[in-house]
Design an enzyme around this catalytic site. Structure first.
Site, PDB file in Angstrom:
ATOM      1  N   SER A  16       0.927   8.381 -32.118  1.00 40.07           N
ATOM      2  CA  SER A  16       0.295   7.242 -31.464  1.00 40.07           C
ATOM      3  C   SER A  16       0.264   6.053 -32.414  1.00 40.07           C
ATOM      4  O   SER A  16       0.445   6.202 -33.619  1.00 40.07           O
ATOM      5  CB  SER A  16      -1.124   7.581 -31.009  1.00 40.07           C
ATOM      6  OG  SER A  16      -1.957   7.820 -32.126  1.00 40.07           O
ATOM      7  N   GLY A  18      -2.134   2.427 -32.846  1.00 45.20           N
ATOM      8  CA  GLY A  18      -3.218   1.577 -32.372  1.00 45.20           C
ATOM      9  C   GLY A  18      -3.177   0.246 -33.079  1.00 45.20           C
ATOM     10  O   GLY A  18      -2.219  -0.067 -33.792  1.00 45.20           O
ATOM     11  N   VAL A  23      -0.388   7.155 -36.195  1.00 40.86           N
ATOM     12  CA  VAL A  23      -0.662   8.567 -36.424  1.00 40.86           C
ATOM     13  C   VAL A  23       0.637   9.339 -36.241  1.00 40.86           C
ATOM     14  O   VAL A  23       1.350   9.146 -35.250  1.00 40.86           O
ATOM     15  CB  VAL A  23      -1.751   9.102 -35.467  1.00 40.86           C
ATOM     16  CG1 VAL A  23      -2.021  10.577 -35.732  1.00 40.86           C
ATOM     17  CG2 VAL A  23      -3.037   8.286 -35.614  1.00 40.86           C
ATOM     18  N   LYS A  40      -3.047   9.988 -40.191  1.00 45.81           N
ATOM     19  CA  LYS A  40      -3.369   8.611 -39.827  1.00 45.81           C
ATOM     20  C   LYS A  40      -3.009   7.725 -41.014  1.00 45.81           C
ATOM     21  O   LYS A  40      -3.482   7.940 -42.128  1.00 45.81           O
ATOM     22  CB  LYS A  40      -4.860   8.497 -39.505  1.00 45.81           C
ATOM     23  CG  LYS A  40      -5.307   7.136 -39.054  1.00 45.81           C
ATOM     24  CD  LYS A  40      -6.782   7.185 -38.656  1.00 45.81           C
ATOM     25  CE  LYS A  40      -7.272   5.852 -38.161  1.00 45.81           C
ATOM     26  NZ  LYS A  40      -8.673   5.935 -37.730  1.00 45.81           N
ATOM     27  N   ASP A 135     -17.256   3.640 -30.249  1.00 51.72           N
ATOM     28  CA  ASP A 135     -16.186   3.184 -29.360  1.00 51.72           C
ATOM     29  C   ASP A 135     -15.481   4.383 -28.729  1.00 51.72           C
ATOM     30  O   ASP A 135     -14.303   4.615 -28.970  1.00 51.72           O
ATOM     31  CB  ASP A 135     -15.203   2.316 -30.144  1.00 51.72           C
ATOM     32  CG  ASP A 135     -14.288   1.501 -29.250  1.00 51.72           C
ATOM     33  OD1 ASP A 135     -14.541   1.453 -28.029  1.00 51.72           O
ATOM     34  OD2 ASP A 135     -13.318   0.934 -29.770  1.00 51.72           O
TER      35      ASP A 135
END
Length: 160
Positions: A16, A18, A23, A40, A135
């Protein structure tokens, strides 16, 4: 003891990306088993520019001290001159957002199980470690309903 670095891992594929991190799925090069990790990777320059260094330090401290079945485990953290790394437990199956995009919806009992897992993780973080996950999103909720490693901070001060 050996100091763990990025060179100790074989980066297999991106998982992923962001706004502040990427990651990757990875495996230790010296491992005799097939253990997989989620690594990460954050650019220090971006963290400084976004004033996120304190948040990342808190995240690392929380994950290093957390021992809960619904919170991903932090195995290692290290840095290079340009990047910060967190080697985390890999949770196969993707995230809840991707699952919902694929299947459209989940049965009520499955939804209740996920919500319960997230609630238990948040309760542990708040009452045991004194932090708040600020979050929560389905994009950050791995398939097995864990609280994911971002947006931790101290509990907000009560206004009264």
């Amino acid at each position: 003891p050996h100091k763990v670095t990025a060179a100790d891992f074989q980066f297999l594929e991106p998982l992923s990306e962001g706004g502040s991190a990427k990651v990757y799925l990875a495996r230790r090069r010296d491992s005799t088993n097939d253990d997989l990790y989620a690594i990460k990777v954050m650019r220090k320059r971006d963290m400084r520019r976004k004033n996120q260094l304190a948040r990342i330090q808190t995240e690392r401290e929380v994950l290093a001290s957390a021992e809960h079945p619904f919170i991903v485990k932090l195995f290692y953290s290290f840095h290079t001159p340009d990047h910060l790394f967190m080697v985390l437990e890999f949770v196969g199956g993707g995230d809840l957002f991707s699952l919902l995009q694929t299947v459209g919806y989940v049965e009520d009992n499955v939804a209740r199980t996920y919500v319960a897992g997230v609630c238990l993780a948040c309760e542990y973080l708040h009452y045991t470690l004194g932090v708040v996950h600020r979050d929560i999103k389905v994009e950050r909720t791995p398939w097995r309903a864990v609280a994911t490693p971002s947006r931790f901070g101290p509990p907000p001060r009560h206004p009264f």
